[in-house]
Structure formats: structure tokens, C-alpha cells
Design a protein around this motif. Structure first.
Motif, PDB file in Angstrom:
ATOM      1  N   ILE A   7      10.732  35.909  47.183  1.00  0.00           N
ATOM      2  CA  ILE A   7      12.119  35.809  46.754  1.00  0.00           C
ATOM      3  C   ILE A   7      12.486  34.339  46.714  1.00  0.00           C
ATOM      4  O   ILE A   7      12.371  33.634  47.727  1.00  0.00           O
ATOM      5  N   GLU A   8      12.878  33.861  45.541  1.00  0.00           N
ATOM      6  CA  GLU A   8      13.280  32.463  45.400  1.00  0.00           C
ATOM      7  C   GLU A   8      14.739  32.300  45.778  1.00  0.00           C
ATOM      8  O   GLU A   8      15.584  33.097  45.381  1.00  0.00           O
ATOM      9  N   LEU A   9      15.021  31.255  46.537  1.00  0.00           N
ATOM     10  CA  LEU A   9      16.359  30.996  47.049  1.00  0.00           C
ATOM     11  C   LEU A   9      16.889  29.650  46.582  1.00  0.00           C
ATOM     12  O   LEU A   9      16.121  28.720  46.355  1.00  0.00           O
ATOM     13  N   LEU A  10      18.199  29.566  46.482  1.00  0.00           N
ATOM     14  CA  LEU A  10      18.877  28.296  46.300  1.00  0.00           C
ATOM     15  C   LEU A  10      19.194  27.757  47.687  1.00  0.00           C
ATOM     16  O   LEU A  10      19.290  28.514  48.654  1.00  0.00           O
ATOM     17  N   ALA A  11      19.378  26.465  47.806  1.00  0.00           N
ATOM     18  CA  ALA A  11      19.755  25.880  49.093  1.00  0.00           C
ATOM     19  C   ALA A  11      21.045  26.514  49.599  1.00  0.00           C
ATOM     20  O   ALA A  11      21.213  26.719  50.799  1.00  0.00           O
ATOM     21  N   SER A  12      21.930  26.882  48.703  1.00  0.00           N
ATOM     22  CA  SER A  12      23.203  27.502  49.092  1.00  0.00           C
ATOM     23  C   SER A  12      23.028  28.907  49.667  1.00  0.00           C
ATOM     24  O   SER A  12      23.949  29.449  50.270  1.00  0.00           O
ATOM     25  N   ASP A  13      21.846  29.519  49.500  1.00  0.00           N
ATOM     26  CA  ASP A  13      21.574  30.833  50.081  1.00  0.00           C
ATOM     27  C   ASP A  13      21.258  30.750  51.574  1.00  0.00           C
ATOM     28  O   ASP A  13      21.250  31.756  52.262  1.00  0.00           O
ATOM     29  N   LEU A  14      20.967  29.545  52.067  1.00  0.00           N
ATOM     30  CA  LEU A  14      20.613  29.361  53.471  1.00  0.00           C
ATOM     31  C   LEU A  14      21.860  29.160  54.320  1.00  0.00           C
ATOM     32  O   LEU A  14      22.873  28.665  53.840  1.00  0.00           O
ATOM     33  N   ASN A  15      21.771  29.518  55.607  1.00  0.00           N
ATOM     34  CA  ASN A  15      22.909  29.285  56.492  1.00  0.00           C
ATOM     35  C   ASN A  15      22.931  27.808  56.927  1.00  0.00           C
ATOM     36  O   ASN A  15      22.088  27.020  56.486  1.00  0.00           O
ATOM     37  N   ASP A  16      23.848  27.446  57.791  1.00  0.00           N
ATOM     38  CA  ASP A  16      23.999  26.044  58.193  1.00  0.00           C
ATOM     39  C   ASP A  16      22.772  25.473  58.890  1.00  0.00           C
ATOM     40  O   ASP A  16      22.576  24.264  58.928  1.00  0.00           O
TER      41      ASP A  16
END
Length: 69
Positions: A7-16
Motif C-alpha cells: 500500500i503506497e502512502l503519502l507523508a500526510s497519511d502518517l501520524n505525527d
């Protein structure tokens, strides 16, 4: 058990902290085949594999998490 995928993620998909949780809505897991929630550190190496289901979460090419000071 379903076949794992990436699953490819954007940096904005990650938590702090640079983590993503699995199971994730992006993984399209159904309630009947889910497992306990785990936090996976994607920011450290750019990808992480869930120890329960084998799903791999990876930052999309060109995505970077955090910038430091």
C-alpha cells in the motif's frame, strides 16, 4: 487468509510520529479478517511490514516525512 500487497502512502497519511496503523482503511480489510491494531514506523525506513497480516506500507516515490530543524 488474503494475499498481502503493498500500500503506497503519502507523508500526510502518517501520524505525527511517522507511523501508520494496521489494519488500515487503505488495506481494505474486512472486520471478520482483521487483527489487533499495530503501529508501524514507516518514516524511519520508508516502508514497514505488518507482523500479523504481511501487508506492506510504503511511502510513495518522492514523499518525505518530516523535515527536521
Amino acid at each position: 487468509m488474503s494475499k498481502s500487497s503493498t500500500i503506497e502512502l503519502l507523508a500526510s497519511d502518517l501520524n505525527d510520529q511517522g507511523c501508520v496503523t494496521c489494519p488500515s482503511p487503505k488495506a481494505d480489510m474486512k472486520l471478520w479478517n482483521s487483527h489487533p491494531r499495530v503501529y508501524l514506523d514507516v518514516a524511519r525506513t520508508g516502508e514497514a511490514k505488518c507482523p500479523y497480516c504481511g501487508e506492506v506500507y510504503k511511502l510513495k516515490a518522492g514523499e518525505h516525512f518530516g523535515g527536521g530543524h
